[in-house]
Design a protein around this motif. Structure first.
Motif, PDB file in Angstrom:
ATOM      1  N   UNK A   1       9.470  17.364  51.350  1.00 18.05           N
ATOM      2  CA  UNK A   1       8.645  18.572  51.285  1.00 18.05           C
ATOM      3  C   UNK A   1       7.295  18.264  51.906  1.00 18.05           C
ATOM      4  N   UNK A   2       6.792  19.217  52.655  1.00 14.42           N
ATOM      5  CA  UNK A   2       5.505  19.052  53.326  1.00 14.42           C
ATOM      6  C   UNK A   2       4.792  20.388  53.350  1.00 14.42           C
ATOM      7  N   UNK A   3       3.496  20.335  53.176  1.00 10.60           N
ATOM      8  CA  UNK A   3       2.681  21.538  53.253  1.00 10.60           C
ATOM      9  C   UNK A   3       1.404  21.188  54.003  1.00 10.60           C
ATOM     10  N   UNK A   4       1.100  21.940  55.030  1.00 14.22           N
ATOM     11  CA  UNK A   4      -0.102  21.681  55.807  1.00 14.22           C
ATOM     12  C   UNK A   4       0.114  21.965  57.273  1.00 14.22           C
ATOM     13  N   UNK A   5      -0.643  21.256  58.108  1.00 14.56           N
ATOM     14  CA  UNK A   5      -0.543  21.417  59.557  1.00 14.56           C
ATOM     15  C   UNK A   5       0.600  20.580  60.108  1.00 14.56           C
ATOM     16  N   UNK A   6       1.309  21.144  61.085  1.00 16.51           N
ATOM     17  CA  UNK A   6       2.384  20.415  61.753  1.00 16.51           C
ATOM     18  C   UNK A   6       2.646  21.063  63.098  1.00 16.51           C
ATOM     19  N   UNK A   7       3.380  20.358  63.916  1.00 18.47           N
ATOM     20  CA  UNK A   7       3.805  20.864  65.217  1.00 18.47           C
ATOM     21  C   UNK A   7       5.321  21.017  65.166  1.00 18.47           C
ATOM     22  N   UNK A   8       5.807  22.250  65.014  1.00 15.05           N
ATOM     23  CA  UNK A   8       7.239  22.489  64.847  1.00 15.05           C
ATOM     24  C   UNK A   8       8.028  22.063  66.077  1.00 15.05           C
ATOM     25  N   UNK A   9       7.512  22.362  67.271  1.00 14.41           N
ATOM     26  CA  UNK A   9       8.199  21.941  68.501  1.00 14.41           C
ATOM     27  C   UNK A   9       8.235  20.422  68.603  1.00 14.41           C
ATOM     28  N   UNK A  10       7.145  19.774  68.224  1.00 15.61           N
ATOM     29  CA  UNK A  10       7.103  18.313  68.235  1.00 15.61           C
ATOM     30  C   UNK A  10       8.089  17.718  67.252  1.00 15.61           C
ATOM     31  N   UNK A  11       8.221  18.339  66.077  1.00 14.52           N
ATOM     32  CA  UNK A  11       9.184  17.869  65.075  1.00 14.52           C
ATOM     33  C   UNK A  11      10.604  17.978  65.610  1.00 14.52           C
ATOM     34  N   UNK A  12      10.907  19.084  66.263  1.00 12.89           N
ATOM     35  CA  UNK A  12      12.228  19.282  66.854  1.00 12.89           C
ATOM     36  C   UNK A  12      12.494  18.240  67.945  1.00 12.89           C
ATOM     37  N   UNK A  13      11.477  17.955  68.759  1.00 12.58           N
ATOM     38  CA  UNK A  13      11.619  16.938  69.815  1.00 12.58           C
ATOM     39  C   UNK A  13      11.831  15.544  69.221  1.00 12.58           C
ATOM     40  N   UNK A  14      11.123  15.233  68.130  1.00 11.88           N
ATOM     41  CA  UNK A  14      11.277  13.928  67.479  1.00 11.88           C
ATOM     42  C   UNK A  14      12.710  13.750  66.987  1.00 11.88           C
ATOM     43  N   UNK A  15      13.264  14.807  66.368  1.00 12.32           N
ATOM     44  CA  UNK A  15      14.646  14.717  65.885  1.00 12.32           C
ATOM     45  C   UNK A  15      15.620  14.579  67.052  1.00 12.32           C
ATOM     46  N   UNK A  16      15.425  15.341  68.128  1.00 14.03           N
ATOM     47  CA  UNK A  16      16.295  15.229  69.304  1.00 14.03           C
ATOM     48  C   UNK A  16      16.220  13.839  69.926  1.00 14.03           C
ATOM     49  N   UNK A  17      15.024  13.281  69.987  1.00 12.11           N
ATOM     50  CA  UNK A  17      14.848  11.945  70.532  1.00 12.11           C
ATOM     51  C   UNK A  17      15.577  10.912  69.675  1.00 12.11           C
TER      52      UNK A  17
END
Length: 170
Positions: free
Chosen positions: A14-30
């Protein structure tokens, strides 16, 4: 029909705050690419509400470790109250997202995923004997690899999300 065993049940983040959703998706794809997983996206939907977006993503990456064993990771991600924000850091404007993320991961180990050992009753019996006595050590090894993969992905996502913890003032 293949036999699926649940190895990891509902590993949560669980996380609450600022994040980069596209970056998170790229991290998982990588990570999927690095570990040799093929990505299968079951669900990707977005609902726009007055309090922010609700985004639901369900991924099912899988990897054939042998012709008998297959690893599958089920990732369910729900982002709620997502709003686009723009912050300024060292004179540079950065576009990020603000909201809540709930991530749930399950790990499955699948044996005889092609169903070859179930064509005849004799083969099914032989498969049961092999699983119980001969492949027992191999099964535990593939189970450990799956556990390591799921926890590695979990820690990679956690490290990525913790990059944005210092931006609480927005």
């Amino acid at each position: 029909m293949s036999e699926k065993t649940l190895v990891i049940d509902q590993l949560k983040l669980n996380y609450s705050g600022l994040f980069d959703l596209n970056g998170l998706y790229r991290i998982m794809d990588q990570w999927f690419y690095e570990k040799g997983y093929d990505r299968w996206e079951l669900k990707n939907c977005e609902l726009v509400l007055p309090e922010g977006k609700v985004i639901e993503i369900e991924l099912l990456p899988w990897k054939k470790t042998t012709e008998y064993f297959k690893n599958t990771i089920r990732i369910r991600m729900k982002c709620s109250e997502v709003k686009n924000v723009e912050i300024e850091k060292e004179g540079v404007k950065i576009k990020l997202n603000k909201g809540n993320i709930q991530l749930i991961m399950d790990g499955y180990l699948e044996t005889d995923y092609e169903g070859w050992w179930e064509e005849r009753p004799l083969l099914y019996f032989i498969r049961t004997l092999f699983d119980k006595y001969i492949f027992k050590r191999h099964y535990s090894q593939y189970e450990k690899w799956l556990i390591n993969d799921v926890y590695d992905l979990h820690s990679r996502i956690q490290k990525f999300l913790n990059l944005y913890r210092y931006e609480k003032h927005v």
